[in-house]
Design a protein around this motif. Structure first.
Motif: not given
Ligand code: ATP
Ligand code: MG
Length: 401
Positions: A30, A116, A154, A157, A160, A163
């Protein structure tokens, strides 16, 4: 492919040579598409954890039960996670079981938002099953699939999502927004620790004000510890200048100012969030420094007590109060301090005990801290003869009290 991904190509190649699929996934894909800086490169694979460990000589188990193995390659490390589904969610948080699968599609379906849920192949091809590219272009946050179901699976989310609003400045797609509005109460089931992680990131985002407004509007704030009676204060906080905070401590400090949370309530409040002692102490210091700074510029005594870093952090907050930051002055004053720590004082407690032949007691601390103050503020030279002579007159005063 950007450099961070290029560096990981040998890892991808080894997984593929062993007969499995591997893709870049998650936030880094992303962020690259947005032209943002990336921090960690995550890899998703059809290989099971044991299979990954058999391929690479250097691995660390960091979450085997979720399918994640850390692969060390040259100076970098990569989270390699097996494709998985999170089948049965019974309690609105985390899946009861994760099930490893061999299908990328299944893995992408369980992700939270369309932006994501990309997978990036080593040849640069983007797999975009949910039109995330369009949402990325239109700055839209859209849940993958049915938002109600996804937030029931969940509830975190929703936090998230808020955020990501703060970090990216995106807006929720209408059904996703409605689903947050309706399901905010599910956040009650989510642990403080998980909410804390997301709220901390929200505080640091460039579009914090917009996210805070949504936090209040959707009533998600009701499930943030201690926020229940502070909806108005949060909205005032969201009306402040859109200047980003460099640290979470700075964010909490300004928020507490808006909430009217005074010095002695900082600890109990942040304890409810299970914040670390380091963070609590930092917020206490900044809160104190900010109070002083709103009255007058920081002087040597305050800068000495805060230390350089916290003093500059206080200066960084001055624009919120229509004051002009005085970073250069603060640095100059700090550099010119006669001592930077009590231990640099030319005499210590033992010297005083020996000279006055008294039992240790309250007098000792009082005399020492007065000497410290006088030296820091430049009223007294930091040499032992001067200090011991002054101690004698101070001691006479202390005894009289
Ligand atoms: P950051 O840049 O802050 O790391 P991120 O999008 O990579 O943001 P992470 O928590 O590292 O967030 O999670 C990695 C990926 O896992 C997300 O991009 C998403 O696809 C998936 N993910 C994380 N947490 C969840 C959740 N609670 N439910 C569904 N998918 C999730
Ligand atoms: Mg990430």
């Amino acid at each position: 492919l950007p450099k961070e991904f290029q560096l990981a190509l040998p890892v991808m190649a080894q997984i593929e040579q062993a007969g499995f699929e591997a893709y870049f996934v998650g936030g880094s894909v992303r962020d690259i598409l947005l032209g943002h800086k990336i921090h960690d490169v995550d890899i998703a694979t059809s290989a099971f954890p044991a299979e990954i460990k058999a391929i690479f000589p250097r691995t660390i188990d960091i979450g085997i039960e979720h399918g994640t193995v850390l692969v060390l390659h040259q100076d970098n490390q990569y989270e390699v996670t097996t494709f998985r589904t999170e089948s049965t969610y019974q309690d609105f948080r985390r899946p009861d079981q994760v099930e490893f699968v061999r299908s990328l599609t299944e893995d992408l379906k369980r992700r939270d938002f369309t932006i994501n849920a990309f997978a990036l192949k080593d040849d640069g091809e983007i797999i975009d099953l949910f039109d995330g590219l369009m949402d990325l272009q239109e700055h839209v946050l859209r849940a993958v699939g049915n938002p109600h179901e996804r937030f029931h699976e969940d509830a975190l989310r929703m936090m998230r999502g808020l955020r990501f609003v703060s970090q990216l400045g995106f807006a929720f797609e209408i059904e996703t927004f409605d689903a947050i509005n309706e399901n905010h109460a599910l956040l009650e089931k989510i642990s403080v620790e998980r909410i804390y992680v997301e709220f901390s990131k929200l505080l640091l985002g460039k579009f914090r004000n917009q996210a805070i407004r949504f936090l209040v509007e959707t009533e998600c704030y009701l499930y943030c510890p201690g926020f229940r009676y502070y909806g108005e204060a949060l909205l005032r906080f969201a009306d402040l200048k859109p200047i980003s905070f460099a640290t979470a401590a700075q964010g909490w400090t300004v928020l507490f100012e808006q909430m009217g949370i005074g010095q002695n309530l900082i600890r109990p409040f942040l304890k409810k969030w299970k914040a670390s002692n380091d963070l609590i102490q930092e917020v206490q210091a900044l809160h104190w420094g900010l109070k002083v700074r709103q009255e007058q510029p920081l002087k040597s005594w305050e800068i000495y007590q805060l230390g350089l870093e916290n003093s500059l952090a206080v200066e960084a907050l001055t624009p919120f109060y229509n004051l002009v930051p005085a970073e250069t002055e603060v640095k100059d004053i700090y550099a010119a301090l006669p001592i930077k720590h009590l231990r640099e004082l030319a005499i210590n407690g033992n010297d005083l005990l020996q000279k006055f032949k008294l039992k240790p007691g309250k007098w000792l601390k009082e005399v020492l801290s007065q000497l410290e103050y006088l030296v820091v503020t430049g009223s007294l030279a930091n040499d032992d003869t001067t200090l011991l002579a002054k101690a004698e007159t101070l001691l006479a005063d202390v005894k009289q009290d």
